[in-house]
Design a protein around this motif. Sequence first.
Motif, PDB file in Angstrom:
ATOM      1  N   MET A 102       0.760  -1.201   0.045  1.00 43.88           N
ATOM      2  CA  MET A 102       0.169  -0.141  -0.043  1.00 43.88           C
ATOM      3  C   MET A 102       0.814   1.290   0.159  1.00 43.88           C
ATOM      4  O   MET A 102       0.515   2.230  -0.574  1.00 43.88           O
ATOM      5  CB  MET A 102      -0.738   0.040   1.368  1.00 43.88           C
ATOM      6  N   GLN A 103       1.911   1.193   0.649  1.00 43.43           N
ATOM      7  CA  GLN A 103       3.119   2.444   1.088  1.00 43.43           C
ATOM      8  C   GLN A 103       3.419   2.497  -0.634  1.00 43.43           C
ATOM      9  O   GLN A 103       3.431   3.614  -1.235  1.00 43.43           O
ATOM     10  CB  GLN A 103       4.086   2.148   1.617  1.00 43.43           C
ATOM     11  N   LEU A 104       3.788   1.540  -1.417  1.00 46.83           N
ATOM     12  CA  LEU A 104       4.368   1.742  -2.617  1.00 46.83           C
ATOM     13  C   LEU A 104       3.417   2.047  -3.549  1.00 46.83           C
ATOM     14  O   LEU A 104       3.715   3.120  -4.691  1.00 46.83           O
ATOM     15  CB  LEU A 104       4.755   0.102  -3.205  1.00 46.83           C
ATOM     16  N   GLN A 105       2.061   1.793  -3.505  1.00 51.35           N
ATOM     17  CA  GLN A 105       1.082   1.960  -4.638  1.00 51.35           C
ATOM     18  C   GLN A 105       0.698   3.489  -4.162  1.00 51.35           C
ATOM     19  O   GLN A 105       0.210   4.316  -5.123  1.00 51.35           O
ATOM     20  CB  GLN A 105      -0.085   1.207  -4.310  1.00 51.35           C
ATOM     21  N   GLN A 106       0.621   3.674  -2.842  1.00 45.56           N
ATOM     22  CA  GLN A 106       0.452   5.379  -2.532  1.00 45.56           C
ATOM     23  C   GLN A 106       1.630   6.317  -3.393  1.00 45.56           C
ATOM     24  O   GLN A 106       1.155   7.412  -4.059  1.00 45.56           O
ATOM     25  CB  GLN A 106       0.471   5.600  -1.227  1.00 45.56           C
ATOM     26  N   GLY A 107       2.916   5.864  -3.329  1.00 47.29           N
ATOM     27  CA  GLY A 107       3.744   6.634  -3.905  1.00 47.29           C
ATOM     28  C   GLY A 107       3.587   6.656  -5.415  1.00 47.29           C
ATOM     29  O   GLY A 107       3.900   7.559  -6.097  1.00 47.29           O
ATOM     30  N   LEU A 108       3.189   5.374  -6.021  1.00 47.68           N
ATOM     31  CA  LEU A 108       3.129   5.341  -7.675  1.00 47.68           C
ATOM     32  C   LEU A 108       1.994   6.564  -7.852  1.00 47.68           C
ATOM     33  O   LEU A 108       2.037   7.202  -8.789  1.00 47.68           O
ATOM     34  CB  LEU A 108       2.732   4.002  -8.098  1.00 47.68           C
ATOM     35  N   ARG A 109       0.868   6.561  -7.049  1.00 42.85           N
ATOM     36  CA  ARG A 109      -0.342   7.123  -7.282  1.00 42.85           C
ATOM     37  C   ARG A 109       0.078   8.793  -7.158  1.00 42.85           C
ATOM     38  O   ARG A 109      -0.630   9.643  -7.916  1.00 42.85           O
ATOM     39  CB  ARG A 109      -1.606   6.907  -6.725  1.00 42.85           C
ATOM     40  N   GLY A 110       1.250   9.017  -6.304  1.00 39.70           N
ATOM     41  CA  GLY A 110       1.654  10.399  -6.083  1.00 39.70           C
ATOM     42  C   GLY A 110       2.650  10.770  -7.139  1.00 39.70           C
ATOM     43  O   GLY A 110       3.242  11.722  -6.978  1.00 39.70           O
ATOM     44  N   ASP A 111       2.845   9.930  -8.058  1.00 45.38           N
ATOM     45  CA  ASP A 111       3.975  10.105  -8.909  1.00 45.38           C
ATOM     46  C   ASP A 111       5.557  10.269  -8.482  1.00 45.38           C
ATOM     47  O   ASP A 111       6.047  11.110  -8.685  1.00 45.38           O
ATOM     48  CB  ASP A 111       3.585  11.341  -9.920  1.00 45.38           C
ATOM     49  N   ASP A 112       5.711   9.739  -7.682  1.00 44.01           N
ATOM     50  CA  ASP A 112       7.005   9.409  -6.612  1.00 44.01           C
ATOM     51  C   ASP A 112       7.963   8.762  -7.462  1.00 44.01           C
ATOM     52  O   ASP A 112       7.923   7.694  -7.669  1.00 44.01           O
ATOM     53  CB  ASP A 112       6.580   8.914  -5.413  1.00 44.01           C
ATOM     54  N   ARG A 113       8.893   9.394  -7.962  1.00 37.87           N
ATOM     55  CA  ARG A 113      10.191   8.791  -8.717  1.00 37.87           C
ATOM     56  C   ARG A 113      11.614   8.884  -7.984  1.00 37.87           C
ATOM     57  O   ARG A 113      12.415   8.907  -8.767  1.00 37.87           O
ATOM     58  CB  ARG A 113      10.171   9.264 -10.191  1.00 37.87           C
ATOM     59  N   SER A 114      11.323   8.790  -6.577  1.00 39.28           N
ATOM     60  CA  SER A 114      12.499   9.174  -5.955  1.00 39.28           C
ATOM     61  C   SER A 114      13.325   7.781  -5.867  1.00 39.28           C
ATOM     62  O   SER A 114      12.794   6.806  -6.166  1.00 39.28           O
ATOM     63  CB  SER A 114      12.121   9.385  -4.527  1.00 39.28           C
ATOM     64  N   SER A 115      14.439   7.791  -5.553  1.00 38.13           N
ATOM     65  CA  SER A 115      15.370   6.847  -5.527  1.00 38.13           C
ATOM     66  C   SER A 115      14.734   5.621  -4.491  1.00 38.13           C
ATOM     67  O   SER A 115      14.961   4.379  -4.767  1.00 38.13           O
ATOM     68  CB  SER A 115      16.743   6.870  -5.188  1.00 38.13           C
ATOM     69  N   ARG A 116      14.373   6.254  -3.446  1.00 38.27           N
ATOM     70  CA  ARG A 116      13.625   5.241  -2.467  1.00 38.27           C
ATOM     71  C   ARG A 116      12.655   4.275  -2.830  1.00 38.27           C
ATOM     72  O   ARG A 116      12.392   3.457  -2.525  1.00 38.27           O
ATOM     73  CB  ARG A 116      13.569   6.048  -1.052  1.00 38.27           C
ATOM     74  N   GLN A 117      11.696   5.121  -3.722  1.00 39.77           N
ATOM     75  CA  GLN A 117      10.428   4.597  -4.074  1.00 39.77           C
ATOM     76  C   GLN A 117      10.948   3.686  -5.259  1.00 39.77           C
ATOM     77  O   GLN A 117      10.582   2.413  -5.126  1.00 39.77           O
ATOM     78  CB  GLN A 117       9.489   5.628  -5.035  1.00 39.77           C
ATOM     79  N   VAL A 118      11.996   3.622  -5.867  1.00 36.30           N
ATOM     80  CA  VAL A 118      12.262   2.710  -6.997  1.00 36.30           C
ATOM     81  C   VAL A 118      12.977   1.283  -6.114  1.00 36.30           C
ATOM     82  O   VAL A 118      12.651   0.361  -6.437  1.00 36.30           O
ATOM     83  CB  VAL A 118      13.475   3.083  -7.787  1.00 36.30           C
ATOM     84  N   GLU A 119      13.774   1.636  -4.951  1.00 32.15           N
ATOM     85  CA  GLU A 119      14.402   0.617  -4.259  1.00 32.15           C
ATOM     86  C   GLU A 119      13.076  -0.014  -3.581  1.00 32.15           C
ATOM     87  O   GLU A 119      13.216  -1.148  -3.327  1.00 32.15           O
ATOM     88  CB  GLU A 119      15.357   1.038  -3.044  1.00 32.15           C
ATOM     89  N   LEU A 120      12.329   0.683  -2.929  1.00 34.44           N
ATOM     90  CA  LEU A 120      10.929   0.225  -2.444  1.00 34.44           C
ATOM     91  C   LEU A 120      10.324  -0.979  -3.431  1.00 34.44           C
ATOM     92  O   LEU A 120      10.017  -2.015  -2.690  1.00 34.44           O
ATOM     93  CB  LEU A 120      10.185   1.226  -1.849  1.00 34.44           C
ATOM     94  N   GLY A 121      10.102  -0.675  -4.541  1.00 38.50           N
ATOM     95  CA  GLY A 121       9.527  -1.298  -5.542  1.00 38.50           C
ATOM     96  C   GLY A 121      10.347  -2.884  -5.780  1.00 38.50           C
ATOM     97  O   GLY A 121       9.849  -3.665  -5.933  1.00 38.50           O
ATOM     98  N   ARG A 122      11.610  -2.443  -5.986  1.00 40.93           N
ATOM     99  CA  ARG A 122      12.481  -3.715  -5.940  1.00 40.93           C
ATOM    100  C   ARG A 122      12.423  -4.682  -4.790  1.00 40.93           C
ATOM    101  O   ARG A 122      12.170  -5.860  -4.938  1.00 40.93           O
ATOM    102  CB  ARG A 122      13.973  -3.152  -6.330  1.00 40.93           C
ATOM    103  N   GLU A 123      12.399  -4.110  -3.755  1.00 33.21           N
ATOM    104  CA  GLU A 123      12.437  -5.019  -2.656  1.00 33.21           C
ATOM    105  C   GLU A 123      11.177  -5.636  -2.247  1.00 33.21           C
ATOM    106  O   GLU A 123      11.109  -6.721  -2.049  1.00 33.21           O
ATOM    107  CB  GLU A 123      12.585  -3.789  -1.161  1.00 33.21           C
ATOM    108  N   ILE A 124       9.971  -5.000  -2.716  1.00 31.32           N
ATOM    109  CA  ILE A 124       8.527  -5.631  -2.632  1.00 31.32           C
ATOM    110  C   ILE A 124       8.602  -6.541  -3.491  1.00 31.32           C
ATOM    111  O   ILE A 124       8.137  -7.759  -3.276  1.00 31.32           O
ATOM    112  CB  ILE A 124       7.691  -4.582  -2.571  1.00 31.32           C
ATOM    113  N   HIS A 125       9.092  -6.279  -4.865  1.00 33.40           N
ATOM    114  CA  HIS A 125       8.922  -7.386  -5.991  1.00 33.40           C
ATOM    115  C   HIS A 125       9.556  -8.541  -5.405  1.00 33.40           C
ATOM    116  O   HIS A 125       9.322  -9.623  -5.712  1.00 33.40           O
ATOM    117  CB  HIS A 125       9.640  -7.002  -7.092  1.00 33.40           C
ATOM    118  N   ALA A 126      11.042  -8.639  -4.908  1.00 35.38           N
ATOM    119  CA  ALA A 126      11.818  -9.589  -4.319  1.00 35.38           C
ATOM    120  C   ALA A 126      11.051 -10.485  -3.238  1.00 35.38           C
ATOM    121  O   ALA A 126      10.990 -11.689  -3.308  1.00 35.38           O
ATOM    122  CB  ALA A 126      13.037  -9.329  -3.852  1.00 35.38           C
TER     123      ALA A 126
END
Length: 704
Positions: free
Chosen positions: A383-407
């Motif tokens: 939910m934290q990741l998707q909130q960032g996606l809807r907020g157009d967050d393209r920060s490096s933390r957001q990218v790393e969060l996506g990778r970590e959740i994917h893993a």
Amino acid sequence: MAPTPEGSEDTLFPDFPRGPLQAYRARASFNWKELALFLEGEDILRLKKTIFSTLENDPLFAHPRGHDLSLEQYRELTFRRHKRLFEHNFLHPSDLQQNPLKSLVLVNCLGMYDWSLASKVILSTSVFLSAIYNSGFERLFEYIPKVFSMEISGCLALTELSHGSDTKAIRTTAHYDPATEEFILHSPDFEAAKFWVGNMGKTATHAVVFAQLYTPGGQCHGLFPFVVQIRDPKTLLPVPGVMVGDMGRKIGLNGLDNGFAMFHKVRIPRQNLLNQTGDVTPEGTYVTHFKVKCLQDDRQRFGASLGSLSASRVCIVGMCVTNLKLAVCIALRFSATRRQFGPAEGEEIPVLEYQLQQWRLLPYLAAAYALDHFSKSLFLDLMQLQQGLRGDDRSSRQVELGREIHALASAGKPLASWTAQRGIQECREACGGHGYLAMNRLGDLRNENDPNCTYEGDNNVLLQQTSNYLLGLLERGGPGGTRCESPLKSVNFLEAYPAILRQRFEVASLQDCLDSAVPLAAYEWLVCYLLRESQQKLNQERKSGSSDFAARSRAQAYCCRPLALVFLELTVVRRFHEYTHQPGVPPPLQALLRRLSALYGLWSLSQHTALLYRGGYCSGERAGKLMESAVLELCAQLKDDAVALVDVIAPPDFILDSPIGRADGELYRNLWAAVLQGSGALERASWWPEFASKPVVGSLRSQL
């Protein structure tokens, strides 16, 4: 946890009927109601009670489910139940804003009743609508109220007849025509037919279809999702250019209509491209937020376009945990009331009193609690990741969060589905012959859990995503190099990679071993060891002349695959350890929860004993025997609490729907009544004249 209003316990927790299970309930070391309130909170418990009581009181949801129905009848009944759920309107948008877990709770409550129904709800709302909502394209938001009013029904079509896990090889195409500002969707041949699509078989009118996007000039920009109408909502007949049908009976989940579709030059508006990761201008120019100058950036865009699959995998983790919960509820209530054998000249004793039965079942009870906590926490991370996606967050933390959740999701689904698969089978066998009766539901649970091992990514293939993530930390200068951190801190321990590899098992006594800190430390060493082994295996293969593809393939069986699994097991152990040792745990529950945490950790770790000895973490007989003794001791300590622990996670009898698992513990009375009430139980066989007719004796005699 906030204090509960006076008297609220009585409405949330009606007392169980007195019966054979009362003896175990009286011996419990804790108040099961207090544990339920601590784990769930009053708000979630009230939602569960509302859902369960609504289903039980609505005649449309009366049992039986699928066994006494034809395939067509079961599909119709599931659709009618799906339609009725919209009328009950269990959740409002404000509920989800206050507590996002409520959506996961709703799905799992419906799944406890019938996974065909729950899957239909998930696919038509969560999966289909989430793909549209996350695209951010407001023109397509018109579909959202239409789904909830049942004007249309949706599905998501990714897998094809000849390709599933290898999503990059999907062959359906979408060529853009600037003259009409339309995409032309096409299936080049039958092997490119969309296949295994839930809801598509009979009811879906619209689909989110993944296809290779081509712009004028023939350039392919990769896989993208498109909203496509496949049936007329007024007639359910296919629209021109679409061939759509049903795949037929499956091993389980037969209330859900899985289907196939082929597209013959079907034209759709340009705006039907879900453009979260890329778009096409009216003139036919491809534009994207991601750079595509190198392979790595292209992978980033591709991964983002398939981000919805992480959500599906996180949801599947919860589904598997729910199946495991139901199985252990049935098996442990059965074990507490089923009496067999006993001391010489003594009474028969419940089979739960036998150490072997405890060893078979109680670790799966602990796994249900540990994995349930992991499932919920991972869902909140998502939910934290998707909130960032809807907020157009393209920060490096957001990218790393996506990778970590994917893993985490890529290994979480295999661990949860395989644990449930083994657990359900163990529960079935632990219930003896009675567990084989379909009415006791363990067969249904086994069959309906089975697809979790393969859909949304085959388990063994998915594990490669997790091992690739971990190996990527080394390649990016992780352990032993630069800092190694992640937003969810799941890999932060790798900062101490060299020091961890020097550690050894040094537990002094059995009492010291009864702590989840022991398996936690061992798991950290095991992940570091397998990470080193995997990297060395890859380097060895590359030096011998193997391509990167071949090297990774040859490193899977004994290196990368176990690496991914033990990393996820470590994550589950760590999260449950931290949860059960937090200051907010009520004192009466601390010892109980810590025993569950230790049992899950040690039992899971025991499956890797050979690796612990091979790598030198353990040596001599004492270490292995100490861990085995600790598992048995924890089972013995939890034995008297088992029934009360089941009471915390068990749904009402109507939902559990298992005569041998009912809350009153009247095992034989309930089973006998269910058998006598079965369809045709006391009726003469309709084919009785065949029995009365004489066989052709001469031909049989000549064969003998």
